[in-house]
Motif scaffolding. Structure first.
Motif, short mmCIF file in Angstrom:
data_model
loop_
_atom_site.label_atom_id
_atom_site.label_comp_id
_atom_site.label_asym_id
_atom_site.label_seq_id
_atom_site.Cartn_x
_atom_site.Cartn_y
_atom_site.Cartn_z
N THR A 71 -13.80 12.70 -2.56
CA THR A 71 -12.71 12.41 -3.46
C THR A 71 -11.41 12.57 -2.70
O THR A 71 -11.07 13.65 -2.24
CB THR A 71 -12.73 13.38 -4.67
OG1 THR A 71 -13.98 13.24 -5.35
CG2 THR A 71 -11.60 13.06 -5.63
N LEU A 72 -10.70 11.48 -2.52
CA LEU A 72 -9.47 11.51 -1.72
C LEU A 72 -8.36 12.26 -2.43
O LEU A 72 -8.21 12.18 -3.64
CB LEU A 72 -9.00 10.09 -1.42
CG LEU A 72 -9.88 9.28 -0.47
CD1 LEU A 72 -9.17 7.99 -0.13
CD2 LEU A 72 -10.17 10.05 0.81
N MET A 103 -10.82 7.84 -7.12
CA MET A 103 -10.76 7.27 -5.78
C MET A 103 -9.51 6.41 -5.65
O MET A 103 -8.97 5.92 -6.65
CB MET A 103 -12.01 6.42 -5.52
CG MET A 103 -13.31 7.23 -5.59
SD MET A 103 -14.79 6.24 -5.22
CE MET A 103 -14.93 5.26 -6.71
N PRO A 104 -9.05 6.20 -4.42
CA PRO A 104 -7.88 5.33 -4.23
C PRO A 104 -8.21 3.89 -4.62
O PRO A 104 -9.32 3.41 -4.37
CB PRO A 104 -7.58 5.44 -2.74
CG PRO A 104 -8.87 5.85 -2.12
CD PRO A 104 -9.56 6.70 -3.14
N ALA A 105 -7.27 3.23 -5.23
CA ALA A 105 -7.47 1.86 -5.68
C ALA A 105 -6.16 1.09 -5.53
O ALA A 105 -5.09 1.68 -5.39
CB ALA A 105 -7.96 1.84 -7.13
N PHE A 106 -6.29 -0.22 -5.59
CA PHE A 106 -5.13 -1.09 -5.42
C PHE A 106 -5.27 -2.31 -6.32
O PHE A 106 -6.36 -2.88 -6.44
CB PHE A 106 -4.99 -1.56 -3.97
CG PHE A 106 -4.84 -0.45 -2.97
CD1 PHE A 106 -3.59 0.04 -2.65
CD2 PHE A 106 -5.95 0.11 -2.37
CE1 PHE A 106 -3.44 1.08 -1.75
CE2 PHE A 106 -5.83 1.15 -1.45
CZ PHE A 106 -4.56 1.63 -1.14
N GLY A 107 -4.16 -2.69 -6.92
CA GLY A 107 -4.10 -4.01 -7.51
C GLY A 107 -3.80 -5.01 -6.41
O GLY A 107 -2.81 -4.86 -5.69
N GLN A 108 -4.67 -6.01 -6.24
CA GLN A 108 -4.47 -7.02 -5.20
C GLN A 108 -3.88 -8.28 -5.81
O GLN A 108 -4.40 -8.82 -6.79
CB GLN A 108 -5.79 -7.37 -4.51
CG GLN A 108 -5.63 -8.45 -3.44
CD GLN A 108 -6.95 -9.05 -2.98
OE1 GLN A 108 -8.02 -8.54 -3.31
NE2 GLN A 108 -6.87 -10.14 -2.23
N TYR A 109 -2.80 -8.74 -5.20
CA TYR A 109 -2.12 -9.95 -5.64
C TYR A 109 -2.16 -10.96 -4.50
O TYR A 109 -1.56 -10.74 -3.45
CB TYR A 109 -0.68 -9.66 -6.03
CG TYR A 109 -0.54 -8.70 -7.19
CD1 TYR A 109 -0.31 -9.16 -8.48
CD2 TYR A 109 -0.66 -7.32 -6.98
CE1 TYR A 109 -0.19 -8.28 -9.54
CE2 TYR A 109 -0.55 -6.44 -8.03
CZ TYR A 109 -0.32 -6.92 -9.32
OH TYR A 109 -0.20 -6.04 -10.37
N LEU A 134 -11.79 1.94 -3.45
CA LEU A 134 -12.36 2.36 -2.17
C LEU A 134 -13.17 3.63 -2.32
O LEU A 134 -12.78 4.55 -3.05
CB LEU A 134 -11.24 2.61 -1.15
CG LEU A 134 -10.29 1.44 -0.85
CD1 LEU A 134 -9.26 1.88 0.19
CD2 LEU A 134 -11.04 0.21 -0.38
N ASP A 135 -14.28 3.71 -1.60
CA ASP A 135 -15.06 4.94 -1.50
C ASP A 135 -15.07 5.34 -0.03
O ASP A 135 -15.24 4.47 0.85
CB ASP A 135 -16.49 4.70 -2.00
CG ASP A 135 -17.17 5.99 -2.43
OD1 ASP A 135 -16.56 7.06 -2.27
OD2 ASP A 135 -18.32 5.92 -2.92
N VAL A 136 -14.87 6.60 0.23
CA VAL A 136 -14.66 7.07 1.60
C VAL A 136 -15.69 8.12 1.97
O VAL A 136 -16.06 8.97 1.16
CB VAL A 136 -13.24 7.65 1.76
CG1 VAL A 136 -13.05 8.31 3.11
CG2 VAL A 136 -12.21 6.54 1.57
N SER A 137 -16.17 8.06 3.21
CA SER A 137 -17.11 9.05 3.74
C SER A 137 -16.78 9.29 5.20
O SER A 137 -16.60 8.34 5.97
CB SER A 137 -18.55 8.56 3.59
OG SER A 137 -19.47 9.49 4.13
N ALA A 138 -16.68 10.57 5.58
CA ALA A 138 -16.44 10.95 6.97
C ALA A 138 -15.23 10.25 7.57
O ALA A 138 -15.25 9.80 8.71
CB ALA A 138 -17.68 10.68 7.81
N ARG A 166 -16.39 3.59 3.09
CA ARG A 166 -17.81 3.31 2.99
C ARG A 166 -18.14 2.29 1.91
O ARG A 166 -19.20 1.67 1.93
CB ARG A 166 -18.58 4.60 2.74
CG ARG A 166 -20.08 4.40 2.91
CD ARG A 166 -20.84 5.67 2.76
NE ARG A 166 -22.25 5.43 3.08
CZ ARG A 166 -23.20 6.30 2.89
NH1 ARG A 166 -22.91 7.48 2.36
NH2 ARG A 166 -24.45 6.03 3.19
N GLY A 167 -17.26 2.15 0.96
CA GLY A 167 -17.49 1.19 -0.11
C GLY A 167 -16.21 0.52 -0.54
O GLY A 167 -15.17 1.17 -0.66
#
Length: 319
Positions: free
Chosen positions: A195-196, A271-277, A288-292, A296-297
């Motif tokens: 969890t960022l 998790m961190p997220a973004f609206g993409q335009y 986004l999912d983050v590992s190490a 990662r996703g």
């Protein structure tokens, strides 16, 4: 479980509303959809308001509301198919694969804004964020509905076996058995991740580099941030990709329409997220999912007409 609301003169609707966020989080984990969770909580509130005169404090208000919410969710799940992610439906595609035909919204596990499901002290919020990660919510959907409720109540909300047994009108032995089966079913699920925290300099740096690479469409820099097992999926499209090489090929080929995009930060599922335009308008909610220390996703939810208002994202950017 103590009743968190003790003011007997407090208006009934305010006493009930104090539980909305945590009930929404519970229903979201049960149902896998922010929209269905809000419907379930609204139905819970209506039933509670109508039955409040008969409640008379015979049980903790919180327990009583969770009983109602559980019954609402179990009814909704009785006629629903299991929600999934593209990775649950078939093998990965290739950069040259077609995206496939979009599938209905009810097929997919959807995102949820943290603000709708988290409330309380920082420790409680941290636990809530970890337990609404997309991978975890998707894994829950593999469990039978009552097992799902037992696991959430016992493992996430820390209810005792006796409290869960009372809520579900069953025995402690049945609750313990259901919990054991649920744990076994999730044991093989791929739930690695972090969890960022926006205040962590390393995490902030990772996100800044991601935004810079994506908006500059520097695919070499972007893929350098990806975990070797990274996945990219795009509900409601069934196609998904695995690995930096295939994601690079996709973004330089079919996905090249993302060139020139702008990203607006938000948070989804802890998790961190973004609206993409894109240059043509709103395109995706990226989670986004983050590992190490690597991504990662990447989940690109394309249903922007419903999701952008839910996350408070504008439908157009000025400038």
């Amino acid at each position: 479980m103590g009743d968190a609301t003790t003011g007997i003169d407090e208006p009934t609707d305010l006493r009930l509303e104090a539980f909305r966020a945590e009930l929404t989080g519970y229903c979201y984990r049960m149902l896998g959809s922010a929209f269905e969770a809000e419907d379930a909580v609204q139905e819970t509130m209506i039933r509670a308001w109508r039955g409040f005169d008969r409640f008379e404090g015979r049980a903790a208000l919180r327990s009583w509301l969770y009983r109602i919410a559980t019954n609402v969710c179990l009814t909704m799940l009785g006629s629903a198919q299991r929600r999934a992610r593209p990775m649950d439906l078939g093998p990965p595609g290739t950069p040259g694969s077609g995206p496939g035909e979009p599938l209905p919204a009810e097929v997919w596990v959807g995102p949820v804004p943290d603000s709708r499901v988290t409330a309380g002290d920082p420790a409680e919020v941290a636990v809530a964020r970890e337990s609404i990660r997309l991978a975890f919510v998707a894994a829950l959907q593999h469990l039978p509905a009552r097992q799902r409720a037992v696991l959430i109540l016992r493992e996430v909300l820390a209810w005792s076996a006796a409290e869960v047994a009372e809520l579900l009108d069953t025995s402690v032995a049945s609750v313990n058995s259901a919990l054991q089966r649920a744990r076994a079913a999730l044991a093989g699920a791929d739930l690695d991740g972090e969890t960022l925290r926006a205040t962590d300099p390393a995490q902030s740096d990772l996100l800044e580099r991601y935004v810079r690479a994506f908006e500059g469409y520097d695919i070499a820099a972007l893929t350098s941030l990806l975990h070797e097992d990274v996945t990219l999926n795009m509900p409601p499209l069934p196609l998904w990709l695995r690995g930096p090489a295939d994601i690079r090929g996709w973004m330089l080929g079919t996905g090249c329409g993302c060139r020139g995009s702008r990203l607006v930060p938000t948070v989804a599922n802890g998790m961190p997220a973004f609206g993409q335009y894109r240059t043509t308008g709103p395109w995706a909610l990226i989670v986004l999912d983050v590992s190490a220390g690597r991504i990662r996703g990447i989940t690109n939810f394309l249903d922007v007409q419903r999701l952008f208002p839910l996350f408070g994202l504008p439908m157009r950017l000025d400038g």
